[in-house]
Enzyme design. Structure first.
Site, PDB file in Angstrom:
ATOM      1  N   GLU A  62       0.757  -1.112   0.253  1.00 15.67           N
ATOM      2  CA  GLU A  62       0.103  -0.130   0.024  1.00 15.67           C
ATOM      3  C   GLU A  62       0.999   1.380   0.147  1.00 15.67           C
ATOM      4  O   GLU A  62       0.095   2.246  -0.790  1.00 15.67           O
ATOM      5  CB  GLU A  62      -1.283  -0.150   1.134  1.00 15.67           C
ATOM      6  CG  GLU A  62      -1.620  -0.962   1.209  1.00 15.67           C
ATOM      7  CD  GLU A  62      -3.350  -0.985   2.076  1.00 15.67           C
ATOM      8  OE1 GLU A  62      -2.553  -1.761   3.605  1.00 15.67           O
ATOM      9  OE2 GLU A  62      -4.157  -2.000   2.000  1.00 15.67           O
ATOM     10  N   GLU A  68      -3.491 -10.173   3.070  1.00 12.98           N
ATOM     11  CA  GLU A  68      -4.105  -9.916   4.364  1.00 12.98           C
ATOM     12  C   GLU A  68      -5.477 -10.473   4.589  1.00 12.98           C
ATOM     13  O   GLU A  68      -6.061 -10.967   5.472  1.00 12.98           O
ATOM     14  CB  GLU A  68      -5.000  -8.340   4.614  1.00 12.98           C
ATOM     15  CG  GLU A  68      -4.044  -7.094   4.808  1.00 12.98           C
ATOM     16  CD  GLU A  68      -3.892  -6.854   3.991  1.00 12.98           C
ATOM     17  OE1 GLU A  68      -3.262  -7.613   2.998  1.00 12.98           O
ATOM     18  OE2 GLU A  68      -2.323  -5.974   3.396  1.00 12.98           O
TER      19      GLU A  68
HETATM   20  N1  T1G Z   1       3.731  -7.466  11.548  1.00 12.69           N
HETATM   21  C1  T1G Z   1       4.676  -8.614  12.795  1.00 12.69           C
HETATM   22  N2  T1G Z   1       5.481  -8.481  13.209  1.00 12.69           N
HETATM   23  C2  T1G Z   1       5.853  -9.758  11.576  1.00 12.69           C
HETATM   24  C3  T1G Z   1       4.760  -9.146  10.323  1.00 12.69           C
HETATM   25  C4  T1G Z   1       4.456  -8.159  10.652  1.00 12.69           C
HETATM   26  N3  T1G Z   1       3.224  -7.814   9.790  1.00 12.69           N
HETATM   27  N4  T1G Z   1       5.666  -9.944   9.613  1.00 12.69           N
HETATM   28  C5  T1G Z   1       6.951 -10.563   9.946  1.00 12.69           C
HETATM   29  N5  T1G Z   1       6.861 -10.695  11.323  1.00 12.69           N
HETATM   30  C6  T1G Z   1       7.615 -10.908  11.900  1.00 12.69           C
HETATM   31  C7  T1G Z   1       7.691 -12.991  11.648  1.00 12.69           C
HETATM   32  O1  T1G Z   1       6.540 -12.960  13.605  1.00 12.69           O
HETATM   33  C8  T1G Z   1       8.659 -13.056  13.025  1.00 12.69           C
HETATM   34  O2  T1G Z   1       9.170 -12.704  14.332  1.00 12.69           O
HETATM   35  C9  T1G Z   1       9.918 -12.011  12.149  1.00 12.69           C
HETATM   36  O3  T1G Z   1       9.006 -11.013  11.629  1.00 12.69           O
HETATM   37  C10 T1G Z   1       9.664 -12.485  10.662  1.00 12.69           C
HETATM   38  O4  T1G Z   1       8.963 -13.296   9.948  1.00 12.69           O
HETATM   39  C11 T1G Z   1      -3.543  -1.463   6.813  1.00 12.69           C
HETATM   40  C12 T1G Z   1      -4.173  -4.367   7.986  1.00 12.69           C
HETATM   41  C13 T1G Z   1       6.646 -11.633   5.412  1.00 12.69           C
HETATM   42  C14 T1G Z   1       6.332 -13.772   4.073  1.00 12.69           C
HETATM   43  O5  T1G Z   1       0.670 -10.738   6.509  1.00 12.69           O
HETATM   44  O6  T1G Z   1       4.227 -12.992   5.452  1.00 12.69           O
HETATM   45  O7  T1G Z   1      -0.874  -4.639   6.621  1.00 12.69           O
HETATM   46  O8  T1G Z   1       9.048 -15.047  15.001  1.00 12.69           O
HETATM   47  O9  T1G Z   1       9.865 -16.013  10.055  1.00 12.69           O
HETATM   48  O10 T1G Z   1       9.789 -16.578   7.041  1.00 12.69           O
HETATM   49  O11 T1G Z   1      -3.650  -3.387   4.904  1.00 12.69           O
HETATM   50  O12 T1G Z   1       6.883 -12.728   8.109  1.00 12.69           O
HETATM   51  O13 T1G Z   1      11.043 -13.656  14.903  1.00 12.69           O
HETATM   52  O14 T1G Z   1       9.269 -12.922  16.407  1.00 12.69           O
HETATM   53  O15 T1G Z   1       7.969 -15.108   8.656  1.00 12.69           O
HETATM   54  O16 T1G Z   1      11.168 -14.789   5.855  1.00 12.69           O
HETATM   55  C15 T1G Z   1       0.156  -8.006   6.087  1.00 12.69           C
HETATM   56  C16 T1G Z   1       3.018 -11.013   7.163  1.00 12.69           C
HETATM   57  C17 T1G Z   1      -0.527  -6.949   7.736  1.00 12.69           C
HETATM   58  C18 T1G Z   1       2.690 -10.485   6.425  1.00 12.69           C
HETATM   59  C19 T1G Z   1       8.831 -13.896   5.479  1.00 12.69           C
HETATM   60  N6  T1G Z   1       1.400  -8.689   6.206  1.00 12.69           N
HETATM   61  N7  T1G Z   1       4.144 -11.945   6.837  1.00 12.69           N
HETATM   62  O17 T1G Z   1       8.477 -14.460   6.167  1.00 12.69           O
HETATM   63  O18 T1G Z   1      10.271 -14.400   8.127  1.00 12.69           O
HETATM   64  S1  T1G Z   1      -1.798  -6.298   7.904  1.00 12.69           S
HETATM   65  C20 T1G Z   1       1.077  -9.369   6.338  1.00 12.69           C
HETATM   66  C21 T1G Z   1       4.620 -12.704   6.515  1.00 12.69           C
HETATM   67  C22 T1G Z   1      -1.095  -5.146   6.507  1.00 12.69           C
HETATM   68  C23 T1G Z   1      -2.916  -2.719   5.399  1.00 12.69           C
HETATM   69  C24 T1G Z   1      -3.158  -4.873   6.779  1.00 12.69           C
HETATM   70  C25 T1G Z   1       6.245 -13.207   6.393  1.00 12.69           C
HETATM   71  C26 T1G Z   1       7.536 -12.596   4.987  1.00 12.69           C
HETATM   72  P1  T1G Z   1       9.794 -14.078  15.311  1.00 12.69           P
HETATM   73  P2  T1G Z   1       8.935 -15.147   9.552  1.00 12.69           P
HETATM   74  P3  T1G Z   1       9.786 -15.160   6.893  1.00 12.69           P
END
Ligand code: T1G
Length: 703
Positions: free
Chosen positions: A104, A124
């Site tokens: 975004e 999301e």
């Molecule tokens: N928020 C907080 N922590 C996050 C995070 C996030 N969005 N993404 C990853 N982490 C933390 C995760 O918990 C882990 O922590 C560390 O980062 C490494 O991640 C308004 C509402 C990008 C494909 O849903 O899919 O934006 O365990 O082990 O395998 O519209 O992380 O080390 O303490 O997963 O290399 C939308 C979620 C949010 C993306 C990387 N975004 N993330 O994978 O590493 S909603 C998501 C992923 C939003 C807007 C909306 C994956 C990754 P720890 P990892 P990875």
């Protein structure tokens, strides 16, 4: 949180919130401030927005949603509008990922460059919400509606190349993304930004929208948000609808449960024993260079396939050449199927198969680092194998059993290396199912635990470490669930009625359909070994002091093994058939046997079916926590999500119990069913559940 530097006339804003540059409050504030600063600085003529470290940004900080803290201004929408309203062009330089709010941000920028290996996505939907910081309104302004629907409803990442084809980005960069973005920014410095503002563009494909939306089956409110983009008269009106839709989702239990699942999954690699004295930090796994699998049945073949697909050479031991040949050709088929499905190149398949070696000779196992025994569930046979392995394998080798419920300590006790003995419980089919339940026996060393947890990671499994008790965690909890399902038949329900309730709850298949798929003979064999099967003159309702429902035994004795024989709890038309039809013959059998056992059949409500199957299972889950078999609630929930198809949107049995039902209510119902069924041991409430349930009740009465 975001660093501001200058390169000639280009201002560079680098997001800094490792590891994923999640857009927490401080980051949002820093981006906004820096965009303003760049606009106020007369020496700046263009701006590059970049992420430090591995990624551009993985989106909003999901932890903030969970805690409810720091959700204040500047919200992401404000940040995005600040970027878009900048009078100086903003170039997003994407590497790694731009997911969710990250994408975004990029769509708020005036230009988007992407590293050739990067990916973009709106994931999301996986956490039960929608791209609500203008994403659902912007995406259909840069790409076609069908692509927007697909991205928002599946959450699947799109490669850099595809993103360019779809119009989501302007250019793919094969060299250094940052220096290329800076050079690019200089070329657009004097171009007007107005036409580059995505919010001012028309939604693409408005004319064919009804066809696209009618065909879309993805999560409804994501589709509705895109529909709002099409049907609103202005970008602002669409945004209002986007906001009201996400509000509904945000505060639904489902979204919170999905966020819990996201974090629970990531907690598993940070494993620990109950109380935490042995854990992922204070242990070091052994290197696993070569493995062996004993027994080439369905499980052994699947496990061997997992090893070779992760690049670990494996020797497979069978008892005779005929079985060995059959097993090896079965594994070749598994690999070949991956080629046919386009998941693997022929060359890689060849490389994988070169890692597989079949043998009849235990002496070939002298140098392997780990052996997984996967023969059928018979303790004497397993002990014989463990003795032999102990004599043959090098002293450092780990001896693991793929048993789904037998005592690991008994196997360890016949070896001279009990600290190297451990359970590695794969789920069938092992090369498909994600779960690996690792079992620590009383002698298992921390190094051995660390090694099998690391093995799980190498095999790309979701691995959970649990303690040793009959049936461990997953199958132990399955026991009461299946038993209650069969008691319900005796009391008045029919298999399809029970299954329907479980499927409405969210399981892909009800308990009886699962039984037919797995083969009803499997459980029968086990019950026979334990002396449960009906003998002439035996009273039908009790075995070894416990209530026992013999209907499943009658099915097997009539040759109704399940899908493979064409008939089981359901009729499948032909052996190997997959479409279940309720069968009057089964109904007759059920009614006869419940009458014989003295039950007066009654109508059973869906609520009772659900409570009895789920609450008995949940109670058992609490017992595994209380007995220090499971270390943490999240471990149990992930076992159920990944091993048994528990519906993800309820978080798992423990989360569901606490957050959807309430432990006070569950405790009350356990007492109720216990009073009705004093002969059913699984209704005895777990002490842990009872104390938490009572606490809940007290806090409610205080309100
Ligand atoms: N928020 C907080 N922590 C996050 C995070 C996030 N969005 N993404 C990853 N982490 C933390 C995760 O918990 C882990 O922590 C560390 O980062 C490494 O991640 C308004 C509402 C990008 C494909 O849903 O899919 O934006 O365990 O082990 O395998 O519209 O992380 O080390 O303490 O997963 O290399 C939308 C979620 C949010 C993306 C990387 N975004 N993330 O994978 O590493 S909603 C998501 C992923 C939003 C807007 C909306 C994956 C990754 P720890 P990892 P990875």
């Amino acid at each position: 949180m975001a660093v501001f530097t200058k390169n000639g006339s280009v201002a560079l804003i680098r997001i800094q919130n490792p590891p994923m540059n999640a857009l927490k409050h401080a980051v949002r504030a820093a981006i906004t401030d820096n965009i303003k600063k760049a606009n106020e600085d007369p020496s700046v003529r263009s701006i590059v927005l970049h992420g430090d470290g591995r990624v551009f940004s993985a989106g909003a900080d999901i932890k903030e949603f969970q805690s409810g803290k720091n959700l204040g201004e500047p919200g992401l929408i404000k940040v995005i509008h600040t970027i878009e309203n900048s009078s100086k062009p903003v170039v997003a330089a994407i590497h790694g990922v731009a997911f969710g709010g990250g994408l975004e941000l990029a769509l708020g920028s005036h230009y988007r460059l992407i590293d050739s290996k990067a990916r973009v996505a709106f994931p999301e939907v996986n956490i039960g919400i929608l791209p609500a910081a203008t994403g659902s309104q912007r995406l259909p302004r840069v790409t076609d509606l069908a692509s927007a629907v697909e991205m928002c409803t599946t959450g699947m990442p799109v490669s850099a190349k595809k993103a360019l084809e779809k119009g989501i980005v302007d250019k793919v960069i094969y060299g250094d993304i940052l220096s290329e973005a800076i050079s690019f920014a200089k070329t657009v410095e004097s171009k007007p930004v107005g036409p580059r503002r995505v919010s001012t563009l028309k939604v693409k494909g408005k004319e064919i929208s009804s066809a696209v939306f009618d065909g879309a089956i993805g999560p409804l409110l994501n589709v509705k948000a895109l529909e709002a983009a099409v049907n609103s008269d202005s970008y602002e009106e669409g945004l209002e609808k986007e906001a009201s839709l996400v509000q509904a989702l945000f505060f639904s239990g489902q979204s919170r449960a999905l966020q819990y699942a996201f974090f629970s999954e990531r907690k598993l690699p940070k494993w620990e024993t109950p109380g935490g004295s042995v854990n992922y930090k204070n242990t070091t796994p052994m290197a696993l260079k070569e493995a062996a699998v004993i027994g080439g049945g369905t499980m052994g073949s699947g496990i061997a396939a997992c090893f070779i697909s992760s690049g670990i050479p494996v020797k497979l031991v069978e008892v005779n050449q005929e079985y060995l040949d059959k097993t090896l050709s079965g594994i070749r088929k598994i690999v070949q199927r991956n080629v046919e499905k386009g998941r693997l190149s022929q060359e890689k398949a060849g490389q994988q198969l070169s890692l597989l070696r079949g043998t009849l000779d235990y002496n070939e196992l002298r140098n392997v680092d780990i052996v997984i025994e996967a023969v059928f569930e018979n303790m004497d046979l397993k002990k014989k194998i463990f003795r032999r392995l102990d004599q043959t394998c090098k002293p450092s080798a780990i001896l693991a059993s793929n048993t789904s419920g037998l005592d690991i300590d008994q196997m360890a006790s016949v070896t001279s290396r009990p600290e190297k003995v451990v359970g590695t419980h794969f789920f069938s089919p092992a090369h498909v199912m994600k779960l690996l339940e690792n079992i620590r026996g009383k002698w298992t060393s921390p190094e051995t635990m660390a090694t099998v947890m690391e093995l799980g990671k190498k095999l790309q499994k979701i691995s959970v470490l649990v303690g040793n008790c009959p049936h461990f965690v997953g199958n132990r909890m399955l026991g009461p669930y299946v038993r209650e399902a069969s008691y319900l038949l005796e009391e008045g329900a029919l298999p399809h009625e029970v299954d329907q309730v479980l499927e409405d709850f969210g399981f892909a298949m009800g308990a009886f359909k699962v039984g037919d798929l797995a083969g009803n003979d499997v459980g029968y064999k086990g019950r026979k070994d334990f002396g449960f099967i009906t003998r002439e003159g035996q009273e039908d309702r009790f075995r070894q002091g416990y209530r026992y429902c013999p209907i499943a035994d009658f099915l097997v004795e009539r040759g109704r093994l399940g899908q493979k024989s064409g008939k089981g709890w359901y009729n499948y038309g032909k052996p190997g058939g997959r479409v279940p039809q309720p069968d009057p013959e089964v109904e007759k059998l059920i009614i006869e046997s419940s009458e014989k056992a003295g039950f007066k059949r009654r109508r059973i409500s869906p609520q009772e079916i659900l409570e009895r199957c789920l609450y008995s299972l949940i109670n058992e889950g609490f017992k595994t926590l209380e007995e220090n078999i499971a270390s943490r609630q999240e471990d149990i929930d992930m076992i159920w999500l990944y091993g048994y198809g528990w519906p993800r949107h309820t978080g798992g049995p423990m989360y569901y119990a606490k957050n959807f039902v309430g432990l006070d209510k569950i405790y009350e119902r356990l007492l109720y069913y216990q009073a009705l069924n004093p002969d059913v041991k699984h209704w005895e409430p777990s002490n842990l559940l009872a104390s938490e349930g009572l606490k809940g009740r007290m806090s409610i009465s205080r309100l």
